[in-house]
Scaffold this motif. Structure first.
Motif, PDB file in Angstrom:
ATOM      1  N   SER A  76       0.828  -1.200   0.000  1.00  0.00           N
ATOM      2  CA  SER A  76       0.000   0.000   0.000  1.00  0.00           C
ATOM      3  C   SER A  76       0.867   1.257   0.000  1.00  0.00           C
ATOM      4  O   SER A  76       0.597   2.225  -0.720  1.00  0.00           O
ATOM      5  N   ALA A  77       1.958   1.237   0.805  1.00  0.00           N
ATOM      6  CA  ALA A  77       2.833   2.417   0.925  1.00  0.00           C
ATOM      7  C   ALA A  77       3.500   2.751  -0.411  1.00  0.00           C
ATOM      8  O   ALA A  77       3.679   3.924  -0.754  1.00  0.00           O
ATOM      9  N   LEU A  78       3.873   1.701  -1.165  1.00  0.00           N
ATOM     10  CA  LEU A  78       4.531   1.939  -2.465  1.00  0.00           C
ATOM     11  C   LEU A  78       3.608   2.754  -3.371  1.00  0.00           C
ATOM     12  O   LEU A  78       4.044   3.663  -4.087  1.00  0.00           O
ATOM     13  N   ILE A  79       2.312   2.433  -3.327  1.00  0.00           N
ATOM     14  CA  ILE A  79       1.352   3.167  -4.174  1.00  0.00           C
ATOM     15  C   ILE A  79       1.093   4.556  -3.599  1.00  0.00           C
ATOM     16  O   ILE A  79       1.124   5.562  -4.314  1.00  0.00           O
ATOM     17  N   ARG A  80       0.850   4.618  -2.296  1.00  0.00           N
ATOM     18  CA  ARG A  80       0.464   5.901  -1.670  1.00  0.00           C
ATOM     19  C   ARG A  80       1.565   6.952  -1.791  1.00  0.00           C
ATOM     20  O   ARG A  80       1.298   8.125  -2.011  1.00  0.00           O
ATOM     21  N   HIS A  81       2.825   6.527  -1.643  1.00  0.00           N
ATOM     22  CA  HIS A  81       3.901   7.524  -1.654  1.00  0.00           C
ATOM     23  C   HIS A  81       4.423   7.819  -3.067  1.00  0.00           C
ATOM     24  O   HIS A  81       4.975   8.885  -3.313  1.00  0.00           O
ATOM     25  N   SER A  82       4.250   6.869  -3.993  1.00  0.00           N
ATOM     26  CA  SER A  82       4.777   7.128  -5.351  1.00  0.00           C
ATOM     27  C   SER A  82       3.716   7.764  -6.254  1.00  0.00           C
ATOM     28  O   SER A  82       4.039   8.531  -7.153  1.00  0.00           O
ATOM     29  N   SER A 121       2.311   6.475  -8.587  1.00  0.00           N
ATOM     30  CA  SER A 121       2.878   6.230  -9.922  1.00  0.00           C
ATOM     31  C   SER A 121       2.110   5.139 -10.662  1.00  0.00           C
ATOM     32  O   SER A 121       1.841   4.074 -10.107  1.00  0.00           O
ATOM     33  N   LYS A 122       1.776   5.416 -11.932  1.00  0.00           N
ATOM     34  CA  LYS A 122       1.063   4.434 -12.769  1.00  0.00           C
ATOM     35  C   LYS A 122       1.916   3.174 -12.958  1.00  0.00           C
ATOM     36  O   LYS A 122       1.409   2.057 -12.954  1.00  0.00           O
ATOM     37  N   ASP A 123       3.231   3.371 -13.133  1.00  0.00           N
ATOM     38  CA  ASP A 123       4.119   2.214 -13.362  1.00  0.00           C
ATOM     39  C   ASP A 123       4.121   1.278 -12.153  1.00  0.00           C
ATOM     40  O   ASP A 123       4.150   0.053 -12.290  1.00  0.00           O
ATOM     41  N   VAL A 124       4.112   1.871 -10.958  1.00  0.00           N
ATOM     42  CA  VAL A 124       4.102   1.050  -9.735  1.00  0.00           C
ATOM     43  C   VAL A 124       2.802   0.251  -9.685  1.00  0.00           C
ATOM     44  O   VAL A 124       2.803  -0.957  -9.397  1.00  0.00           O
ATOM     45  N   ILE A 125       1.684   0.922  -9.973  1.00  0.00           N
ATOM     46  CA  ILE A 125       0.387   0.225  -9.926  1.00  0.00           C
ATOM     47  C   ILE A 125       0.387  -0.932 -10.931  1.00  0.00           C
ATOM     48  O   ILE A 125      -0.036  -2.047 -10.620  1.00  0.00           O
ATOM     49  N   LYS A 126       0.903  -0.681 -12.144  1.00  0.00           N
ATOM     50  CA  LYS A 126       0.941  -1.753 -13.167  1.00  0.00           C
ATOM     51  C   LYS A 126       1.758  -2.944 -12.663  1.00  0.00           C
ATOM     52  O   LYS A 126       1.379  -4.100 -12.833  1.00  0.00           O
ATOM     53  N   THR A 127       2.918  -2.642 -12.052  1.00  0.00           N
ATOM     54  CA  THR A 127       3.779  -3.729 -11.534  1.00  0.00           C
ATOM     55  C   THR A 127       3.013  -4.556 -10.495  1.00  0.00           C
ATOM     56  O   THR A 127       3.067  -5.794 -10.489  1.00  0.00           O
TER      57      THR A 127
END
Length: 565
Positions: free
Chosen positions: A471-477, A479-485
């Motif tokens: 969750s933190a990776l999405i909330r702080h970035s 970033s569309k690329d992070v969500i896709k990953t």
């Protein structure tokens, strides 16, 4: 043997007649026989029924009383004789004798009661009912200051009796504590520290009593810390130090006593031991090094004691502990890393340590333990890094020092404690650090491992931390690329499940991350969100009266974003 049988017969007669001279002869004969073969003589005494007669011989006025008590003490060294002594009604007259003014009578009575109580529930109960403990404690108080050898011997016997009376029995130990035995014993230790036998008795008593939570406050109101440290400094032998350590460890769990021990100079003693023993491969020395360094870490768990030793990062103790981290001794590396984790419990200390190069030292230590490393050292070093990453100003500094790369080397670890600390460290580091969150969020290896750990049902801690990091990776970035990953790695279903967590903070983190997914990459995630039954879960959260206001608010924000589908 015939002689013994004759003596026992004769004793039966003289016990009734009370002719002191012949009685004394019989008692001497029994004592001699017990000295030669205690067990066999005790069996004969039990068989002869003479124990019951002893009760009538235990009278304060008689000149034979001390010898009778002596015989009972010797007989009760045998386990099989303790209950017969109780059944013969010996406890009540023995306890009465504790009021005697005769030192020899007191000594033998103390021995007899102590031996009958040893590992014997029946013996302890009988002494308890007769009120023996209070009388003995009163004696200890009144005799405490007299230092002649005969008195010290009596004090040692009385301490031993109380020990046998209460050993491993919580309710009797609590009784002694309520009677005020602790301040008396501490005073004894201070006055009689030259007497090895008495000192040892006091230490064993402290070791037993210190296990009880209720004892700690009483100990804290005495000068026990000062007395123990003083005694510790005098000891050269390993066994004696070991005894003191066994008392220090349970006492040091109490924060007030931690501070007293620090003020009494215990830390300097511990550092000295570490320095002396660090290069030794003797078993005793290795054990002592471990005990000393563990105790050092324990002292740092108290906020006041820790801050006192930190001394603004300039303290001698802090500097010495730092030098343990690069050492080649695993035990010292471990203690050093744990100590740093304990020092890193407030922002000021953390900022000072990061500015003074502690991060590099911890990374070097981790590097030495990547391949077949020591798990406890890995766990301790990661704990220290996690705590250091909490203050906002430290995050960027630690990221540019390469902490994430150092930590990611442990992704392949199969040890849950290491996994747990690794996840916590990464989560602290990326908090409000968009660039770092994006970089990590696009790391497919990391995200796949997180998804795998989200299913670690046996390890709730690892499972919770993995979800929170996703969750933190999405909330702080953002970033569309992070969500896709994360979608490609199968992470969406875990974030949806996290929204139903029993912890409000985790529910919230999940809902905010899901709202970002719906706002930024709804097309990519649509199918996974549907499969995970997100809409039904949102219905439940909104319908549930127990849902916190922020949960309902974030659920509605998420619903608004989902309307685009």
């Amino acid at each position: 043997a015939d002689n013994l049988s004759d003596t026992l017969k004769k004793l039966k007669i003289t016990a009734v007649d009370r002719t002191e001279d012949s009685l004394e002869g019989c008692l001497d004969c029994l004592l001699q026989a017990l000295a030669q073969n205690n067990m066999e003589t005790s069996e004969k005494i039990q068989g002869s029924g003479i124990l019951q007669l002893f009760a009538s011989l235990l009278i304060p006025q008689s000149s034979c009383t001390a010898k009778v008590a002596n015989i009972i003490a010797d007989v009760a060294k045998n386990e099989f004789m303790r209950i017969p002594c109780v059944d013969a009604g010996l406890i009540s007259p023995l306890v009465q004798l504790l009021n005697s003014k005769d030192q020899e009578v007191l000594l033998q009575t103390g021995r007899a009661l102590g031996n009958i109580c040893y590992d014997s529930h029946e013996g302890r109960s009988a002494v308890d009912q007769a009120g023996g403990a209070q009388i003995v404690i009163d004696h200890l108080r009144s005799l405490c200051s007299i230092t002649d050898p005969a008195n010290e011997k009596l004090l040692t016997v009385f301490c031993g009796m109380l020990m046998n009376y209460s050993n491993e029995n919580d309710s009797l130990q609590a009784q002694l504590i309520n009677m005020g035995v602790i301040p008396t014993l501490v005073k004894l230790l201070g006055i009689h520290c030259q007497n090895a036998a008495l000192t040892e008795m006091c230490l064993v008593a402290f070791g037993n009593l210190a296990e009880l939570e209720s004892s700690k406050e009483q100990f804290a109101s005495t000068n026990i810390a000062e007395e123990l440290v003083k005694l510790f400094k005098k000891q050269i032998e390993h066994d004696k130090r070991e005894m003191i350590f066994e008392v220090l460890a349970p006492l040091a769990e109490n924060d007030a006593i931690k501070l007293q021990l620090v003020e009494a100079g215990l830390v300097e003693c511990l550092l000295e031991i570490v320095q002396e023993k660090v290069d030794s491969d003797k078993e005793d020395d290795i054990a002592e090094l471990k005990t000393a360094s563990d105790l050092m870490v324990l002292l740092l768990l108290g906020d006041e004691s820790m801050q006192k030793l930190f001394e603004g990062g300039k303290g001698n103790v802090f500097q010495r502990v730092l030098s343990w981290i690069p050492s080649n001794n695993h035990q010292l590396q471990l203690a050093g890393a744990l100590a740093i984790a304990n020092f890193a419990r407030n922002d000021g200390n953390c900022i000072h340590m990061v500015d003074n190069g502690i991060v590099e030292k911890l990374m070097d230590l981790l590097d030495r333990h990547v391949e077949d490393g020591n798990v406890t050292v890995q766990h301790a070093a990661l704990s220290a890094l996690r705590n250091l990453a909490i203050p906002v100003v430290n995050k960027a500094k630690m990221l540019s020092a390469g902490v994430t790369e150092a930590v990611l080397k442990f992704l392949k670890s199969e040890m849950p404690p290491v996994q747990f600390k690794l996840l916590g460290t990464l989560r602290m580091l990326i908090d409000a650090q968009a660039e770092a969150a994006e970089q990590l969020g696009k790391n497919v290896k990391l995200v796949e491992r997180l998804v795998e750990w989200c299913e670690a049902k046996d390890h709730a801690g690892v499972m919770g931390e993995s979800n929170r990091l996703l969750s933190a990776l999405i909330r702080h970035s953002k970033s569309k690329d992070v969500i896709k990953t994360i979608v490609q790695s199968g992470g969406i279903k875990h974030l949806v499940t996290m929204a139903t967590s029993e912890h409000v903070i985790m529910q919230n983190e999940a809902l905010v991350a899901l709202a970002l997914i719906a706002a930024l990459e709804l097309g990519t995630a649509e199918k996974d969100l549907e499969c995970a039954k997100l809409v039904q879960i949102l219905h439940r959260l909104l319908a549930d009266e127990r849902s916190a206001p922020e949960i309902k608010y974030n659920s509605m924000v998420l619903i608004c974003a989902l309307m685009g589908s």
